[in-house]
Design a protein around this motif. Sequence first.
Motif, mmCIF file in Angstrom:
data_model
loop_
_atom_site.group_PDB
_atom_site.id
_atom_site.type_symbol
_atom_site.label_atom_id
_atom_site.label_comp_id
_atom_site.label_asym_id
_atom_site.label_seq_id
_atom_site.Cartn_x
_atom_site.Cartn_y
_atom_site.Cartn_z
ATOM 1 N N VAL A 1 0.834 -1.207 0.000
ATOM 2 C CA VAL A 1 0.000 0.000 0.000
ATOM 3 C C VAL A 1 0.867 1.255 0.000
ATOM 4 O O VAL A 1 0.611 2.210 -0.747
ATOM 5 N N GLN A 2 1.910 1.265 0.802
ATOM 6 C CA GLN A 2 2.804 2.419 0.875
ATOM 7 C C GLN A 2 3.502 2.645 -0.467
ATOM 8 O O GLN A 2 3.620 3.778 -0.925
ATOM 9 N N TYR A 3 3.953 1.576 -1.094
ATOM 10 C CA TYR A 3 4.614 1.711 -2.393
ATOM 11 C C TYR A 3 3.649 2.309 -3.419
ATOM 12 O O TYR A 3 4.009 3.204 -4.184
ATOM 13 N N ALA A 4 2.435 1.820 -3.432
ATOM 14 C CA ALA A 4 1.434 2.334 -4.378
ATOM 15 C C ALA A 4 1.180 3.812 -4.142
ATOM 16 O O ALA A 4 1.088 4.600 -5.098
ATOM 17 N N SER B 1 -5.898 0.186 0.303
ATOM 18 C CA SER B 1 -5.291 0.757 -0.897
ATOM 19 C C SER B 1 -5.927 2.081 -1.305
ATOM 20 O O SER B 1 -7.149 2.223 -1.290
ATOM 21 N N PRO B 2 -5.076 3.033 -1.725
ATOM 22 C CA PRO B 2 -5.604 4.303 -2.221
ATOM 23 C C PRO B 2 -6.043 4.211 -3.692
ATOM 24 O O PRO B 2 -6.560 5.172 -4.243
ATOM 25 N N VAL B 3 -5.822 3.046 -4.330
ATOM 26 C CA VAL B 3 -6.163 2.863 -5.739
ATOM 27 C C VAL B 3 -6.950 1.555 -5.887
ATOM 28 O O VAL B 3 -6.955 0.709 -4.983
ATOM 29 N N PRO B 4 -7.616 1.360 -7.029
ATOM 30 C CA PRO B 4 -8.354 0.108 -7.247
ATOM 31 C C PRO B 4 -7.426 -1.102 -7.189
ATOM 32 O O PRO B 4 -6.259 -1.034 -7.584
ATOM 33 N N VAL B 5 -7.985 -2.223 -6.715
ATOM 34 C CA VAL B 5 -7.232 -3.480 -6.590
ATOM 35 C C VAL B 5 -8.002 -4.578 -7.305
ATOM 36 O O VAL B 5 -9.197 -4.731 -7.093
ATOM 37 N N THR B 6 -7.297 -5.324 -8.131
ATOM 38 C CA THR B 6 -7.869 -6.505 -8.772
ATOM 39 C C THR B 6 -7.208 -7.718 -8.147
ATOM 40 O O THR B 6 -5.976 -7.808 -8.111
#
Length: 146
Positions: A101-104, A138-143
Amino acid sequence: MGTHVLVPLDGSSQAWAAFDHAVSNHDGGRITTLHVVDPMAGVYSDYGGGGYYDPQIHDQAVERGNELGEEAHDRAEEAGVLETTTIDTAVETGPAARTIVQYADENDVDHIVMGSHGRSGVTRVLLGSVAETVTRRSPVPVTIVR
């Protein structure tokens, strides 16, 4: 500029399925593979309050992450997407879900595609679920790919 997709790789068949999914669905963008090294890699204990750290074990875990990145590059080349898609490799040390999550968040990732082992019941409760934690935080969508 295309989409920046993050694919955590641990070498499992589920992680490779996620990578293949990202390659086939995000052609023309940037795919970064991320291998997260357990911060305890290289730490041994004698259960008597002492213990020691072997940096070679940690270095081997980092090298394993680099090898997974090279294998990902080879798979992308076999899929014929390297002319339009950039494949990057990152290796970070830390707790898996938090590090992903931090990397994203810190690297302008637009989407995370990751594998799930599909554990259920007591096994999932005892071991936790990295995929579930990443999805929730996550701050972004996850598949999630199985």
